[in-house]
Design a protein around this motif. Structure first.
Motif, PDB file in Angstrom:
ATOM      1  N   LEU A 287      -9.890   2.358   6.576  1.00  0.00           N
ATOM      2  CA  LEU A 287      -9.994   2.215   8.031  1.00  0.00           C
ATOM      3  C   LEU A 287      -8.616   2.252   8.673  1.00  0.00           C
ATOM      4  O   LEU A 287      -7.648   1.738   8.109  1.00  0.00           O
ATOM      5  CB  LEU A 287     -10.681   0.889   8.379  1.00  0.00           C
TER       6      LEU A 287
ATOM      7  N   GLU B  13      -4.085 -12.012   9.469  1.00  0.00           N
ATOM      8  CA  GLU B  13      -4.019 -10.766   8.685  1.00  0.00           C
ATOM      9  C   GLU B  13      -4.990  -9.745   9.276  1.00  0.00           C
ATOM     10  O   GLU B  13      -5.976 -10.111   9.917  1.00  0.00           O
ATOM     11  CB  GLU B  13      -4.374 -11.137   7.235  1.00  0.00           C
ATOM     12  N   ASP B  14      -4.703  -8.462   9.060  1.00  0.00           N
ATOM     13  CA  ASP B  14      -5.613  -7.422   9.561  1.00  0.00           C
ATOM     14  C   ASP B  14      -6.819  -7.222   8.660  1.00  0.00           C
ATOM     15  O   ASP B  14      -7.957  -7.235   9.099  1.00  0.00           O
ATOM     16  CB  ASP B  14      -4.859  -6.085   9.757  1.00  0.00           C
TER      17      ASP B  14
ATOM     18  N   THR C 184      -2.900  -9.347  -1.751  1.00  0.00           N
ATOM     19  CA  THR C 184      -1.830  -9.632  -0.786  1.00  0.00           C
ATOM     20  C   THR C 184      -1.912 -11.090  -0.336  1.00  0.00           C
ATOM     21  O   THR C 184      -0.913 -11.813  -0.327  1.00  0.00           O
ATOM     22  CB  THR C 184      -1.972  -8.705   0.444  1.00  0.00           C
TER      23      THR C 184
ATOM     24  N   GLU D 163      -8.642  -6.639   1.238  1.00  0.00           N
ATOM     25  CA  GLU D 163      -9.403  -5.708   0.400  1.00  0.00           C
ATOM     26  C   GLU D 163      -9.535  -6.306  -1.004  1.00  0.00           C
ATOM     27  O   GLU D 163     -10.515  -6.979  -1.292  1.00  0.00           O
ATOM     28  CB  GLU D 163      -8.731  -4.337   0.361  1.00  0.00           C
ATOM     29  N   THR D 164      -8.536  -6.117  -1.886  1.00  0.00           N
ATOM     30  CA  THR D 164      -8.629  -6.741  -3.210  1.00  0.00           C
ATOM     31  C   THR D 164      -8.411  -8.255  -3.109  1.00  0.00           C
ATOM     32  O   THR D 164      -8.855  -9.006  -3.965  1.00  0.00           O
ATOM     33  CB  THR D 164      -7.555  -6.176  -4.171  1.00  0.00           C
ATOM     34  N   GLY D 165      -7.685  -8.687  -2.091  1.00  0.00           N
ATOM     35  CA  GLY D 165      -7.338 -10.101  -1.930  1.00  0.00           C
ATOM     36  C   GLY D 165      -5.972 -10.426  -2.515  1.00  0.00           C
ATOM     37  O   GLY D 165      -5.448 -11.523  -2.363  1.00  0.00           O
TER      38      GLY D 165
ATOM     39  N   LYS E 279     -13.107  -6.230   3.418  1.00  0.00           N
ATOM     40  CA  LYS E 279     -13.812  -5.061   2.881  1.00  0.00           C
ATOM     41  C   LYS E 279     -14.748  -5.497   1.762  1.00  0.00           C
ATOM     42  O   LYS E 279     -14.346  -6.278   0.891  1.00  0.00           O
ATOM     43  CB  LYS E 279     -12.756  -4.106   2.321  1.00  0.00           C
TER      44      LYS E 279
ATOM     45  N   TYR F 115       0.795  -1.211   0.000  1.00  0.00           N
ATOM     46  CA  TYR F 115       0.000   0.000   0.000  1.00  0.00           C
ATOM     47  C   TYR F 115       0.832   1.268   0.000  1.00  0.00           C
ATOM     48  O   TYR F 115       1.853   1.366   0.671  1.00  0.00           O
ATOM     49  CB  TYR F 115      -0.916   0.016   1.240  1.00  0.00           C
TER      50      TYR F 115
HETATM   51  P1  IMP Z   1      -5.324  -6.258  -0.518  1.00  0.00           P
HETATM   52  O1  IMP Z   1      -4.072  -6.832  -1.098  1.00  0.00           O
HETATM   53  O2  IMP Z   1      -5.965  -5.242  -1.424  1.00  0.00           O
HETATM   54  O3  IMP Z   1      -6.313  -7.322  -0.098  1.00  0.00           O
HETATM   55  O4  IMP Z   1      -4.937  -5.405   0.731  1.00  0.00           O
HETATM   56  C1  IMP Z   1      -4.516  -5.978   1.876  1.00  0.00           C
HETATM   57  C2  IMP Z   1      -3.528  -5.100   2.646  1.00  0.00           C
HETATM   58  O5  IMP Z   1      -3.681  -3.721   2.352  1.00  0.00           O
HETATM   59  C3  IMP Z   1      -3.799  -5.236   4.111  1.00  0.00           C
HETATM   60  O6  IMP Z   1      -2.977  -6.211   4.654  1.00  0.00           O
HETATM   61  C4  IMP Z   1      -3.505  -3.863   4.646  1.00  0.00           C
HETATM   62  O7  IMP Z   1      -2.169  -3.804   5.018  1.00  0.00           O
HETATM   63  C5  IMP Z   1      -3.755  -2.936   3.513  1.00  0.00           C
HETATM   64  N1  IMP Z   1      -5.110  -2.319   3.584  1.00  0.00           N
HETATM   65  C6  IMP Z   1      -6.175  -2.546   2.783  1.00  0.00           C
HETATM   66  N2  IMP Z   1      -7.233  -1.797   3.125  1.00  0.00           N
HETATM   67  C7  IMP Z   1      -6.845  -1.079   4.205  1.00  0.00           C
HETATM   68  C8  IMP Z   1      -7.529  -0.121   5.042  1.00  0.00           C
HETATM   69  O8  IMP Z   1      -8.710   0.222   4.915  1.00  0.00           O
HETATM   70  N3  IMP Z   1      -6.778   0.391   6.047  1.00  0.00           N
HETATM   71  C9  IMP Z   1      -5.484   0.053   6.275  1.00  0.00           C
HETATM   72  N4  IMP Z   1      -4.828  -0.837   5.523  1.00  0.00           N
HETATM   73  C10 IMP Z   1      -5.489  -1.400   4.487  1.00  0.00           C
END
Ligand code: IMP
Ligand code: MG
Length: 240
Positions: A210, A156-157, A164, A160-162, A188, A127
């Motif tokens: 968030l 994991e915290d 990671t 979002e997109t999945g 999300k 990010y």
């Molecule tokens: P993804 O790869 O889009 O699923 O994003 C996952 C990673 O993005 C998480 O492990 C977070 O570190 C970061 N992330 C995604 N959305 C948020 C948010 O709303 N707040 C803070 N970190 C986020």
């Protein structure tokens, strides 16, 4: 299907003035969406019920209150026959990881059946500002090769997109663990999702950025207890 607590899209959260928020962040947050008590402390729930808005109350299932405790119970039920290696995804996962481990330890101490638990850490970065970059990087942590043949619980915290988690699962599978399960405190609801869903989910949340409870915006807000909605003004203020 995985059970989770849904926070509706029209949930405005709770007014900041109802909670203790650090003075240095007071101007940066729109509302408290998940008070830290709902994540981990059953004793605080009665207070939250008194304060919560109707729409938030409606979506609370009393049996699933104190989500982390319940997630710990489900995880031990499903993985409890074996030694579990809990893999914390840093930095955002560290608060949830610590609380979840405490609940699993408590279950181990108070039941006839117990499961050995060891911990590993991995640091990923994907990010910048409030945007997922297409590149997920491993920037530190334990060697994944140590997980060969193990039962791994990834902690994991937020998903979002999945992307990671899909990247991490691919890396991990190259090391041939015996079993892999994923628990994410938050998922999300977003059209940007790849469709990936973790095995265990604490809360499903609206498509907002968030912060708090170790979730950051460019490293700020990890020192905030409650999960809050970041204001658009703060996104500008802390932009890199
Ligand atoms: P993804 O790869 O889009 O699923 O994003 C996952 C990673 O993005 C998480 O492990 C977070 O570190 C970061 N992330 C995604 N959305 C948020 C948010 O709303 N707040 C803070 N970190 C986020
Ligand atoms: Mg994360």
């Amino acid at each position: 299907m995985t059970a989770y607590l849904e926070i509706a899209d029209d949930s405005k959260g709770h007014e900041l003035s109802l909670f203790c928020v650090p003075k240095h962040y007071e101007e940066d947050l729109d509302s408290v969406i998940i008070p830290s008590g709902l994540i981990k402390d059953r004793n605080l729930l009665t207070d939250i019920f008194g304060m919560a808005s109707a729409s938030f109350n409606e979506c609370i299932n009393v049996k699933t209150l104190c989500r982390t405790e319940r997630l710990a119970r489900d995880i031990v039920r499903d993985m409890g026959g074996h030694h579990i290696v809990a893999l914390c995804v840093l930095k955002g996962g560290y608060k949830f990881f610590a609380d979840l481990m405490d609940f699993i330890k408590t279950l181990n101490q108070n039941s006839d059946k117990s499961v050995p638990l060891t911990v590993d850490f991995i640091r990923l970065k994907s990010y910048s500002n409030d945007q997922s970059t297409n590149c997920v990087k491993v920037i530190g942590g334990d060697e994944l090769s140590a997980l060969t043949g193990k039962n791994v619980l990834i902690v994991e915290d937020i998903v979002e997109t999945g992307r990671t988690m899909e990247t991490l699962l691919k890396l991990l599978n190259e090391c041939h663990p015996k079993m892999v399960k994923v628990v994410s405190l938050l998922v999300k609801r977003t059209p940007r999702s790849s469709g990936y869903r973790p095995d265990y989910i604490g809360f499903e949340v609206p498509d907002k950025f968030l912060v708090g409870y170790a979730l950051d915006y460019n490293e700020y807000f990890r020192d905030l207890s409650h999960i809050c909605i970041l204001s658009d003004r703060a996104k500008e203020k802390y932009k890199v």
